[in-house]
Motif scaffolding. Structure first.
Motif, mmCIF file in Angstrom:
data_model
loop_
_atom_site.group_PDB
_atom_site.id
_atom_site.type_symbol
_atom_site.label_atom_id
_atom_site.label_comp_id
_atom_site.label_asym_id
_atom_site.label_seq_id
_atom_site.Cartn_x
_atom_site.Cartn_y
_atom_site.Cartn_z
ATOM 1 N N MET A 1 -19.963 31.058 -41.107
ATOM 2 C CA MET A 1 -21.398 31.609 -41.622
ATOM 3 C C MET A 1 -21.192 32.722 -42.499
ATOM 4 O O MET A 1 -22.068 33.020 -43.264
ATOM 5 N N PHE A 2 -20.382 33.780 -42.043
ATOM 6 C CA PHE A 2 -20.306 34.931 -42.657
ATOM 7 C C PHE A 2 -19.161 34.984 -43.889
ATOM 8 O O PHE A 2 -18.175 34.455 -43.398
ATOM 9 N N THR A 3 -19.542 35.415 -44.920
ATOM 10 C CA THR A 3 -18.742 35.157 -45.898
ATOM 11 C C THR A 3 -17.825 36.455 -46.127
ATOM 12 O O THR A 3 -16.774 36.168 -46.794
ATOM 13 N N GLY A 4 -17.793 37.545 -45.410
ATOM 14 C CA GLY A 4 -16.819 38.608 -45.823
ATOM 15 C C GLY A 4 -17.312 39.430 -46.785
ATOM 16 O O GLY A 4 -16.685 40.494 -47.228
ATOM 17 N N GLU A 5 -18.322 39.016 -47.541
ATOM 18 C CA GLU A 5 -19.226 40.058 -48.527
ATOM 19 C C GLU A 5 -20.065 40.502 -47.853
ATOM 20 O O GLU A 5 -21.417 40.265 -47.679
ATOM 21 N N ARG A 15 -29.563 36.217 -43.094
ATOM 22 C CA ARG A 15 -29.617 34.708 -42.432
ATOM 23 C C ARG A 15 -30.810 34.463 -41.821
ATOM 24 O O ARG A 15 -31.519 33.463 -42.140
ATOM 25 N N VAL A 16 -31.404 35.407 -40.983
ATOM 26 C CA VAL A 16 -32.614 35.354 -40.393
ATOM 27 C C VAL A 16 -33.819 35.307 -41.336
ATOM 28 O O VAL A 16 -34.786 34.580 -41.429
ATOM 29 N N ALA A 17 -33.720 36.369 -42.480
ATOM 30 C CA ALA A 17 -34.644 36.118 -43.436
ATOM 31 C C ALA A 17 -34.564 35.121 -44.259
ATOM 32 O O ALA A 17 -35.788 34.407 -44.357
ATOM 33 N N ASP A 18 -33.643 34.204 -44.567
ATOM 34 C CA ASP A 18 -33.620 33.012 -44.972
ATOM 35 C C ASP A 18 -34.452 31.770 -44.086
ATOM 36 O O ASP A 18 -35.056 31.293 -44.580
ATOM 37 N N ASP A 19 -34.112 32.014 -42.699
ATOM 38 C CA ASP A 19 -34.798 31.250 -41.868
ATOM 39 C C ASP A 19 -36.077 31.556 -41.897
ATOM 40 O O ASP A 19 -37.187 30.508 -41.688
ATOM 41 N N ILE A 20 -36.456 32.534 -42.150
ATOM 42 C CA ILE A 20 -38.090 33.071 -41.994
ATOM 43 C C ILE A 20 -38.739 32.370 -43.296
ATOM 44 O O ILE A 20 -39.614 31.600 -43.150
ATOM 45 N N VAL A 21 -38.118 32.681 -44.409
ATOM 46 C CA VAL A 21 -38.435 32.008 -45.671
ATOM 47 C C VAL A 21 -38.581 30.559 -45.657
ATOM 48 O O VAL A 21 -39.692 29.729 -46.046
ATOM 49 N N SER A 22 -37.605 29.813 -45.116
ATOM 50 C CA SER A 22 -37.772 28.447 -45.203
ATOM 51 C C SER A 22 -38.489 27.762 -44.070
ATOM 52 O O SER A 22 -38.618 26.592 -44.087
ATOM 53 N N GLY A 23 -38.953 28.572 -43.454
ATOM 54 C CA GLY A 23 -40.045 28.144 -42.084
ATOM 55 C C GLY A 23 -39.243 27.561 -40.765
ATOM 56 O O GLY A 23 -39.934 27.091 -39.960
ATOM 57 N N THR A 24 -38.156 28.020 -40.845
ATOM 58 C CA THR A 24 -37.368 27.867 -39.479
ATOM 59 C C THR A 24 -37.878 28.667 -38.241
ATOM 60 O O THR A 24 -37.893 27.903 -37.180
ATOM 61 N N TYR A 25 -38.254 29.936 -38.750
ATOM 62 C CA TYR A 25 -39.142 30.768 -37.707
ATOM 63 C C TYR A 25 -40.285 30.888 -38.365
ATOM 64 O O TYR A 25 -40.406 31.943 -39.387
ATOM 65 N N PRO A 26 -41.309 30.204 -37.875
ATOM 66 C CA PRO A 26 -42.619 30.837 -38.635
ATOM 67 C C PRO A 26 -43.223 31.913 -37.965
ATOM 68 O O PRO A 26 -42.618 32.476 -37.113
ATOM 69 N N GLU A 27 -44.204 32.406 -38.730
ATOM 70 C CA GLU A 27 -44.954 33.514 -38.274
ATOM 71 C C GLU A 27 -45.558 33.540 -36.995
ATOM 72 O O GLU A 27 -45.849 32.552 -36.603
ATOM 73 N N GLU A 28 -45.402 34.811 -36.294
ATOM 74 C CA GLU A 28 -45.828 34.780 -34.765
ATOM 75 C C GLU A 28 -44.930 33.777 -33.904
ATOM 76 O O GLU A 28 -45.603 33.577 -32.723
#
Length: 120
Positions: A1-5, A15-28
């Motif tokens: 998962m982590f690229t070293g970059e 990664r968490v931000a990606d999940d929020i944007v994609s809807g994996t973690y909806p608001e609230e």
């Protein structure tokens, strides 16, 4: 998962931000705790906490004392606004600068983009 970059805490936050944007973690809704992230990804809890706290500082996550971390109302919008600005700085501005060097007009550039989106 982590690229070293880049630092691991920044990669976790991204990664968490990606999940929020994609809807994996909806608001609230709840997100895993820093401890959960640390255990799952086998990282130092302080590193995981630093990544989660980056999102707290952005106003994307908030803590409910004794309950856990939650996605803030408007988090997706905050992240999209931030990413659009990053896109502008990282991709659009260099593209326009290079187009100017190559004497590519805005109309030609627009046409090139259209062709890439709808290849014949």
């Amino acid at each position: 998962m982590f690229t070293g970059e880049g630092p691991i805490f920044q990669q976790l936050a991204a990664r968490v931000a990606d999940d929020i944007v994609s809807g994996t973690y909806p608001e609230e809704t709840a997100v895993p705790s820093a401890t959960d992230f640390a255990l799952f990804h086998q990282m130092n809890p302080a590193t995981a906490s630093k990544g989660v706290n980056m999102l707290v500082d952005l106003g994307v996550l908030y803590k409910k004392r004794g309950i856990g971390m939650f996605v803030a109302t408007g988090a997706r919008k905050i992240l999209l606004t931030r990413r659009r600005e990053e896109f502008r700085q990282q991709f659009l501005q260099p593209l326009l600068q290079e187009a100017a060097v190559l004497d590519i007009t805005p109309a030609e550039l627009h046409s090139m983009i259209d062709e890439e989106q709808d290849p014949v």
